[in-house]
Write a protein that holds these residues in place. Structure first.
Motif, PDB file in Angstrom:
ATOM      1  N   UNK A  46       0.821  -1.204   0.000  1.00  0.00           N
ATOM      2  CA  UNK A  46       0.000   0.000   0.000  1.00  0.00           C
ATOM      3  C   UNK A  46       0.861   1.262   0.000  1.00  0.00           C
ATOM      4  N   UNK A  47       1.933   1.224  -0.803  1.00  0.00           N
ATOM      5  CA  UNK A  47       2.796   2.380  -0.983  1.00  0.00           C
ATOM      6  C   UNK A  47       3.799   2.634   0.124  1.00  0.00           C
ATOM      7  N   UNK A  81      -3.467 -10.676   0.671  1.00  0.00           N
ATOM      8  CA  UNK A  81      -2.866 -11.242  -0.542  1.00  0.00           C
ATOM      9  C   UNK A  81      -1.661 -12.083  -0.107  1.00  0.00           C
ATOM     10  N   UNK A  82      -1.892 -13.354   0.234  1.00  0.00           N
ATOM     11  CA  UNK A  82      -0.763 -14.177   0.668  1.00  0.00           C
ATOM     12  C   UNK A  82       0.173 -14.514  -0.486  1.00  0.00           C
ATOM     13  N   UNK A  83       1.450 -14.600  -0.154  1.00  0.00           N
ATOM     14  CA  UNK A  83       2.425 -15.081  -1.129  1.00  0.00           C
ATOM     15  C   UNK A  83       2.187 -16.571  -1.318  1.00  0.00           C
ATOM     16  N   UNK A  84       1.971 -16.975  -2.565  1.00  0.00           N
ATOM     17  CA  UNK A  84       1.834 -18.392  -2.905  1.00  0.00           C
ATOM     18  C   UNK A  84       2.625 -18.597  -4.187  1.00  0.00           C
TER      19      UNK A  84
END
Length: 116
Positions: A46-47, A81-84
């Motif tokens: 988010x920046x 937003x999980x890393x997958x």
């Protein structure tokens, strides 16, 4: 396409990492999962540049179970937003990969196969 994958995700607590790992293995979406901890992640969200302590979970699964494993991670993960990330296993011990196939077989209802 590879028949076997390693799939990784990260989370912000040892408890969630353990829950993700246990849930995937109990559901036979992964044959096994390793948890490494803690790691330091640096990212922009988010920046804003952030640095966070995280736990990485690495699953070993069959390619046939990937979509279900991905859905399991997305459905139980605390992150928006999980890393997958999935990486193909291009070579490995035939005995180990056969064990992965047994443990992730759809409809498998026997107890776990012992690894020697």
């Amino acid at each position: 396409m590879a028949d076997h994958l390693t799939v990784l995700t990260t989370t912000d607590s040892a408890e969630e990492a353990n829950a993700l790992a246990r849930g995937a293995v109990e559901s036979r979406l992964a044959a096994c999962a390793q948890i490494t901890a803690p790691i330091t992640s640096v990212y922009r969200w988010e920046g804003v540049m952030r640095t966070a302590q995280e736990w990485q979970v690495i699953f070993t699964t069959s390619a046939a179970r990937y979509r279900e494993l991905e859905a399991h991670i997305e459905g139980t993960h605390a992150y928006e937003v999980p890393e997958i990330i999935a990486t193909p296993i291009v070579q490995g011990s035939a005995d180990y990969l056969a064990w992965v196939d047994v443990e992730t077989a759809v409809g498998h209802d026997e107890g776990p196969v012992a690894m020697a």
